[in-house]
Design a protein around this motif. Sequence first.
Motif, PDB file in Angstrom:
ATOM      1  N   THR A  69       0.844  -1.196   0.000  1.00  0.00           N
ATOM      2  CA  THR A  69       0.000   0.000   0.000  1.00  0.00           C
ATOM      3  C   THR A  69       0.880   1.247   0.000  1.00  0.00           C
ATOM      4  OG1 THR A  69      -1.743  -1.141   1.219  1.00  0.00           O
ATOM      5  CG2 THR A  69      -1.784   1.260   1.239  1.00  0.00           C
ATOM      6  N   LYS A  70       0.547   2.199  -0.855  1.00  0.00           N
ATOM      7  CA  LYS A  70       1.277   3.462  -0.895  1.00  0.00           C
ATOM      8  C   LYS A  70       0.554   4.477  -0.023  1.00  0.00           C
ATOM      9  CE  LYS A  70       3.306   6.879  -3.991  1.00  0.00           C
ATOM     10  NZ  LYS A  70       3.616   7.224  -5.382  1.00  0.00           N
ATOM     11  N   PHE A  71       1.230   4.930   1.044  1.00  0.00           N
ATOM     12  CA  PHE A  71       0.629   5.892   1.954  1.00  0.00           C
ATOM     13  C   PHE A  71       0.851   7.302   1.423  1.00  0.00           C
ATOM     14  CE2 PHE A  71       2.101   2.389   4.874  1.00  0.00           C
ATOM     15  CZ  PHE A  71       0.844   1.816   4.996  1.00  0.00           C
ATOM     16  N   ILE A  77      -1.533   5.613   7.603  1.00  0.00           N
ATOM     17  CA  ILE A  77      -0.601   4.626   8.167  1.00  0.00           C
ATOM     18  C   ILE A  77      -1.253   3.944   9.364  1.00  0.00           C
ATOM     19  CG2 ILE A  77       1.663   4.309   9.243  1.00  0.00           C
ATOM     20  CD1 ILE A  77       2.629   6.712   7.653  1.00  0.00           C
ATOM     21  N   PRO A  78      -1.304   2.610   9.395  1.00  0.00           N
ATOM     22  CA  PRO A  78      -1.923   1.907  10.529  1.00  0.00           C
ATOM     23  C   PRO A  78      -1.223   2.226  11.844  1.00  0.00           C
ATOM     24  CG  PRO A  78      -1.550   0.413   8.682  1.00  0.00           C
ATOM     25  CD  PRO A  78      -0.831   1.684   8.348  1.00  0.00           C
ATOM     26  N   ALA A  79      -2.000   2.260  12.917  1.00  0.00           N
ATOM     27  CA  ALA A  79      -1.451   2.570  14.239  1.00  0.00           C
ATOM     28  C   ALA A  79      -0.388   1.551  14.653  1.00  0.00           C
ATOM     29  CB  ALA A  79      -2.574   2.619  15.270  1.00  0.00           C
ATOM     30  N   ARG A  80      -0.570   0.288  14.234  1.00  0.00           N
ATOM     31  CA  ARG A  80       0.399  -0.743  14.632  1.00  0.00           C
ATOM     32  C   ARG A  80       1.771  -0.499  14.018  1.00  0.00           C
ATOM     33  NH1 ARG A  80      -2.746  -3.291  10.727  1.00  0.00           N
ATOM     34  NH2 ARG A  80      -1.599  -4.231   8.991  1.00  0.00           N
ATOM     35  N   LEU A  88       9.762   2.843   6.780  1.00  0.00           N
ATOM     36  CA  LEU A  88       9.209   2.981   5.440  1.00  0.00           C
ATOM     37  C   LEU A  88      10.254   3.595   4.519  1.00  0.00           C
ATOM     38  CD1 LEU A  88       5.702   4.518   6.286  1.00  0.00           C
ATOM     39  CD2 LEU A  88       6.273   2.102   6.003  1.00  0.00           C
ATOM     40  N   ARG A  89      10.255   3.144   3.266  1.00  0.00           N
ATOM     41  CA  ARG A  89      11.161   3.726   2.278  1.00  0.00           C
ATOM     42  C   ARG A  89      10.461   4.870   1.562  1.00  0.00           C
ATOM     43  NH1 ARG A  89      13.305   0.421  -2.924  1.00  0.00           N
ATOM     44  NH2 ARG A  89      11.046   0.215  -3.077  1.00  0.00           N
ATOM     45  N   GLY A  90      11.234   5.894   1.223  1.00  0.00           N
ATOM     46  CA  GLY A  90      10.640   7.028   0.529  1.00  0.00           C
ATOM     47  C   GLY A  90      11.651   7.779  -0.301  1.00  0.00           C
ATOM     48  N   LYS A  91      11.139   8.709  -1.110  1.00  0.00           N
ATOM     49  CA  LYS A  91      11.982   9.594  -1.922  1.00  0.00           C
ATOM     50  C   LYS A  91      11.699  11.033  -1.533  1.00  0.00           C
ATOM     51  CE  LYS A  91      12.672   6.747  -6.054  1.00  0.00           C
ATOM     52  NZ  LYS A  91      12.538   6.679  -7.531  1.00  0.00           N
ATOM     53  N   VAL A  92      12.776  11.786  -1.361  1.00  0.00           N
ATOM     54  CA  VAL A  92      12.636  13.180  -0.937  1.00  0.00           C
ATOM     55  C   VAL A  92      12.013  13.998  -2.055  1.00  0.00           C
ATOM     56  CG1 VAL A  92      13.890  15.237  -0.186  1.00  0.00           C
ATOM     57  CG2 VAL A  92      14.612  12.975   0.610  1.00  0.00           C
ATOM     58  N   HIS A  93      11.013  14.817  -1.701  1.00  0.00           N
ATOM     59  CA  HIS A  93      10.437  15.773  -2.639  1.00  0.00           C
ATOM     60  C   HIS A  93      11.075  17.140  -2.454  1.00  0.00           C
ATOM     61  CE1 HIS A  93       6.511  14.559  -4.823  1.00  0.00           C
ATOM     62  NE2 HIS A  93       7.386  13.572  -4.864  1.00  0.00           N
ATOM     63  N   PRO A 106       6.385   2.000  -1.595  1.00  0.00           N
ATOM     64  CA  PRO A 106       6.098   0.698  -0.977  1.00  0.00           C
ATOM     65  C   PRO A 106       6.919  -0.423  -1.590  1.00  0.00           C
ATOM     66  CG  PRO A 106       4.373   1.282  -2.522  1.00  0.00           C
ATOM     67  CD  PRO A 106       5.299   2.465  -2.467  1.00  0.00           C
ATOM     68  N   ILE A 107       6.824  -1.606  -0.983  1.00  0.00           N
ATOM     69  CA  ILE A 107       7.495  -2.790  -1.511  1.00  0.00           C
ATOM     70  C   ILE A 107       6.931  -3.115  -2.892  1.00  0.00           C
ATOM     71  CG2 ILE A 107       7.805  -5.276  -1.193  1.00  0.00           C
ATOM     72  CD1 ILE A 107       7.800  -4.787   1.794  1.00  0.00           C
ATOM     73  N   HIS A 108       7.821  -3.413  -3.825  1.00  0.00           N
ATOM     74  CA  HIS A 108       7.403  -3.688  -5.206  1.00  0.00           C
ATOM     75  C   HIS A 108       7.323  -5.192  -5.435  1.00  0.00           C
ATOM     76  CE1 HIS A 108       6.940  -2.933  -9.521  1.00  0.00           C
ATOM     77  NE2 HIS A 108       7.739  -3.975  -9.693  1.00  0.00           N
ATOM     78  N   LEU A 109       6.159  -5.638  -5.866  1.00  0.00           N
ATOM     79  CA  LEU A 109       5.975  -7.035  -6.256  1.00  0.00           C
ATOM     80  C   LEU A 109       5.684  -7.081  -7.750  1.00  0.00           C
ATOM     81  CD1 LEU A 109       3.721  -8.354  -3.338  1.00  0.00           C
ATOM     82  CD2 LEU A 109       6.178  -8.637  -3.615  1.00  0.00           C
ATOM     83  N   PRO A 110       6.458  -7.835  -8.526  1.00  0.00           N
ATOM     84  CA  PRO A 110       6.230  -7.897  -9.973  1.00  0.00           C
ATOM     85  C   PRO A 110       4.784  -8.275 -10.284  1.00  0.00           C
ATOM     86  CG  PRO A 110       8.264  -9.017  -9.380  1.00  0.00           C
ATOM     87  CD  PRO A 110       7.580  -8.681  -8.093  1.00  0.00           C
ATOM     88  N   VAL A 111       4.240  -7.668 -11.324  1.00  0.00           N
ATOM     89  CA  VAL A 111       2.876  -7.879 -11.808  1.00  0.00           C
ATOM     90  C   VAL A 111       1.852  -7.237 -10.874  1.00  0.00           C
ATOM     91  CG1 VAL A 111       1.125  -9.532 -12.515  1.00  0.00           C
ATOM     92  CG2 VAL A 111       3.536 -10.019 -12.952  1.00  0.00           C
TER      93      VAL A 111
END
Length: 257
Positions: A69-71, A77-80, A88-93, A106-111
């Motif tokens: 999921t892309k937040f 973002i879930p409380a847990r 979380l991984r991100g790119k600076v704007h 987010p994590i990338h899964l092919p397809v």
Amino acid sequence: MPASSRETETEAAAAGADRQRQRGDPASHNVVSVISQLADDHLTIVRNISTGLAIAGVLIIARSIKLITKFQAASEIPARFIERNVSLRGKVHSVTEKGLEVEHVPIHLPVLSPLLHKYKGASRSPLLVRLAGVELTPEGKDWLQKNLAPAQTVWLKLISREDDILHCLVSQSRGSLWSYCVNEEVLKLGLARRGPIAVRPDSRLHWRLHKRLHRAEVKAERKGRGFWKEDSLWERASKAGRDSALLRLMRRIFKRT
């Protein structure tokens, strides 16, 4: 003789049972053969169904734990995630007066990932991030703008959430093997002071963060970096001379003459 007759009867009964099984075997054998033949004839369909079920299972599991999921806002973002201090991984704007604007990657899964992103749309609303436990000086903000250029990858360790703002430990790669914590780095350079940590003061997390950030600030103070830097003896004497009442009086006298 009685014993041999009993053995003969037993063998006859066993032979009868074998014959019954043999009569029943052709039916079950035919069912298995038909199913096998159908599977062989429609092998591609069977494989596609199996693949589809596997993909659906992975997608359901990934969606349920928010792996792909892309937040696009702190509230998503879930409380847990925050309770467990997930990274979380991100790119600076950009670096603004309010803090860092970071696009979540987010994590990338092919397809699966392209299909999900296509379904949700290509929105790129960034998250607003602040360095947890740190109060930046103007020089510190300049340093961030120089060292956190747009599109650079960072890792956000979630510490707390305040409305639409995430308080995080921000890490950036330094080379291929090493990374450093931006929160600690600005303190080590004397470009920030320690600020309030938005977690419970009696928690273990608060104590760990306090020790890390305090250690970094002490290094800057000992080495006289940033705003901890002390003026030399000549600079202090010059400043005292400029501010002295006698010198101001002499300037006034010379101006009148």
